[in-house]
Design an enzyme around this catalytic site. Structure first.
Site, mmCIF file in Angstrom:
data_model
loop_
_atom_site.group_PDB
_atom_site.id
_atom_site.type_symbol
_atom_site.label_atom_id
_atom_site.label_comp_id
_atom_site.label_asym_id
_atom_site.label_seq_id
_atom_site.Cartn_x
_atom_site.Cartn_y
_atom_site.Cartn_z
ATOM 1 N N SER B 46 0.868 -1.178 0.000
ATOM 2 C CA SER B 46 0.000 0.000 0.000
ATOM 3 C C SER B 46 0.901 1.223 0.000
ATOM 4 O O SER B 46 1.776 1.352 0.869
ATOM 5 C CB SER B 46 -0.897 -0.017 1.240
ATOM 6 O OG SER B 46 -1.860 1.003 1.144
ATOM 7 N N GLU B 47 0.720 2.134 -0.975
ATOM 8 C CA GLU B 47 1.756 3.151 -1.204
ATOM 9 C C GLU B 47 1.860 4.198 -0.097
ATOM 10 O O GLU B 47 2.802 4.977 -0.086
ATOM 11 C CB GLU B 47 1.594 3.823 -2.577
ATOM 12 C CG GLU B 47 0.349 4.649 -2.772
ATOM 13 C CD GLU B 47 -0.721 3.882 -3.515
ATOM 14 O OE1 GLU B 47 -0.749 2.639 -3.400
ATOM 15 O OE2 GLU B 47 -1.544 4.515 -4.205
ATOM 16 N N ASN B 48 0.896 4.219 0.849
ATOM 17 C CA ASN B 48 1.050 5.130 1.975
ATOM 18 C C ASN B 48 2.049 4.612 3.001
ATOM 19 O O ASN B 48 2.309 5.284 3.993
ATOM 20 C CB ASN B 48 -0.301 5.430 2.626
ATOM 21 C CG ASN B 48 -1.051 4.183 3.015
ATOM 22 O OD1 ASN B 48 -1.065 3.200 2.272
ATOM 23 N ND2 ASN B 48 -1.666 4.190 4.167
ATOM 24 N N GLY B 49 2.621 3.394 2.766
ATOM 25 C CA GLY B 49 3.736 2.990 3.625
ATOM 26 C C GLY B 49 3.565 1.672 4.338
ATOM 27 O O GLY B 49 3.859 1.566 5.533
ATOM 28 N N SER B 88 8.488 3.827 0.372
ATOM 29 C CA SER B 88 7.408 3.190 -0.382
ATOM 30 C C SER B 88 7.598 3.393 -1.882
ATOM 31 O O SER B 88 7.457 2.462 -2.679
ATOM 32 C CB SER B 88 6.065 3.792 0.050
ATOM 33 O OG SER B 88 5.024 3.260 -0.720
#
Lengths: 236, 216
Positions: B46-49, B88
């Site tokens: 998930s690209e938010n980390g 990320s």
């Protein structure tokens, strides 16, 4: 010299000015410096350039500074959750610079160590590449993006010690560590302030050198944007 | 019958390979997580980390500090790690993610993608889409084959502002599956009850037809 301040208002005292550039951590409403944003609103400073992945929602996060018209320009990757933002933007009352999210993160990371620019493939052949230097490396085209710095960075962490060493929690980390290093003055608000020496030095995410001022958050709301749950026995 | 949203997601799940690191976009791509075969072990990013995304939390157990890129509350697994947005996108931009499944407004026969902006309408932003298509090894699009007004979305050239140039490897739409290769697009599968004529009529892009076209 102590980095601890009694309130968000005192922590911002003497470092704010009209036309300043701020960074504010967070992804959506997760990991945002709630107290510091509210105090920045109460300061009445205007013509602010705000660098933040999102723009909050209408009545919370950076949305509060849009309601009071204190923001002149936003540098963000996604602003879909904010109607007041949309109104001001369509009425030409607000400048907007969209960055791909990874480019935004990398620009902020570059700001900390003083890297003025870097090349990336992201955005080549799109509107994002217009007017930017293009350069080939090993037969592939890249565009030049610049590093970003802020006059003041507003950071949210889970724990700090009195030196400003920080630990973030889960996905509330997001943009906060890079913004801490890219601010001329970086202020953190934390849920828990502990004595120096109580944090395991091997577990520290952001070293205290990047943090100039510390406050303990009061009345944190930690609003959830999209509460999504399952009932027992069901799959994802 | 053309494929439903769930059936498109189920078809996309067949592209998952044991050991893959995968990023799923918002919308129909998110549904792909519901159809991961038990025999396939993939790690969702998930690209938010977050790497190793778990299912939605049970009622009463949601954590405001734990969300996915769609801002939905989520849970962790025992393999989970958390990191900054910069780390990320090192994963995404540096080619460390194997597969990205995204939605689209338009795709061209060369694999150009438009999925972030309609001029004159409110622009919400590209989020991580431009980074994903520039850096991830394989990009699969799930989309309705035609827009609500019936117009074609698989085109000779995109008319909307692009997200990336020559980035799409595969399209799964409600009428079937297309592969996009260096020498052009190829129709490889037809959804049940869809004829070749249907697809030709509803598509503007040029495409070849796989010798052993799979009809379901």
């Amino acid at each position: 010299m102590s980095k601890i301040y009694k309130s968000a208002e005192r922590a911002l005292d003497g470092i704010l000015f009209d036309g300043m550039t701020i960074m504010a951590g967070g992804f959506g409403l997760c990991g945002i410096p709630e107290n510091l944003i509210a105090a920045l609103r109460d300061s009445g400073k205007k013509d602010i350039t705000a660098i933040s992945n999102n723009a909050g929602v209408d009545d919370f996060g950076l949305g509060m500074l849009l309601q009071t018209r204190q923001i002149k320009k936003m540098i963000s990757s996604y602003v879909g959750e904010n109607k007041e933002f949309e109104r001001q933007y369509l009425a030409d009352e607000l400048e907007l610079e969209f960055n791909p999210q990874g480019t935004l993160a990398e620009r902020i990371r570059a700001g900390g160590p003083g890297i003025p620019g870097f090349y990336t493939k992201t955005g080549v052949g799109t509107l994002v590449a217009e007017g930017k230097e293009h350069k080939e490396f090993d037969g592939e085209t890249y565009i030049l993006e610049t590093g970003l710095k802020a006059d003041v960075s507003l950071i949210k962490a889970w724990k700090a010690d009195k030196e400003g060493n920080l630990i973030f929690k889960k996905t509330a980390r997001n943009f906060n560590p890079m913004m801490a290093s890219a601010g001329k003055v970086s202020i953190v608000e934390v849920e828990e302030l502990v004595e120096t020496g109580e944090l395991d030095p091997d577990q520290i995410h952001t070293p205290g050198i990047f943090i100039q001022r510390i406050i303990v958050s009061k009345n944190l709301e930690k609003r959830i944007e999209q509460l999504t749950t399952r009932t027992k026995k069901e799959g994802i | 019958m053309a494929w439903t949203r769930e059936e498109m997601a189920k078809r996309a799940a067949q592209e998952l390979v044991n050991g893959y690191y995968v990023n799923l976009g918002i919308g129909i791509p998110t549904l792909v997580a519901n159809f991961i075969p038990d025999s396939v072990d993939v790690t969702l990013q998930s690209e938010n980390g977050m790497l190793g995304m778990g299912p939605f939390p049970y009622e009463g157990e949601a954590d405001p500090d734990l969300i996915n890129a769609g801002k939905q509350t989520i849970t962790e697994l025992n393999r989970t790690s958390y990191f900054s947005s910069a780390d990320s996108f090192s994963m995404i931009r540096g080619g460390h993610i194997d597969l990205s499944i995204l939605g689209a407004m338009q795709v061209s026969e060369q694999g150009d993608l438009a999925n972030w902006m309609i001029p004159g309408k409110m622009v919400k932003g590209m989020g991580g889409a431009m980074d994903l298509v520039a850096g991830v090894k394989k990009v699969v699009i799930i989309m309705d084959h035609n827009a609500r007004d019936g117009s074609a979305k698989f085109l000779k050239e995109c008319t909307l502002p692009l997200t990336g140039v020559k980035v799409v490897d595969m399209i799964i739409s409600d009428v079937g599956v297309f592969m996009i290769k260096d020498d052009g697009a190829v129709l490889t599968e037809l959804a049940p009850g869809i004829s070749l004529e249907d697809v030709k009529e509803r598509t503007e892009a040029n495409f070849k037809i796989e010798k052993h076209l799979l009809t379901l």
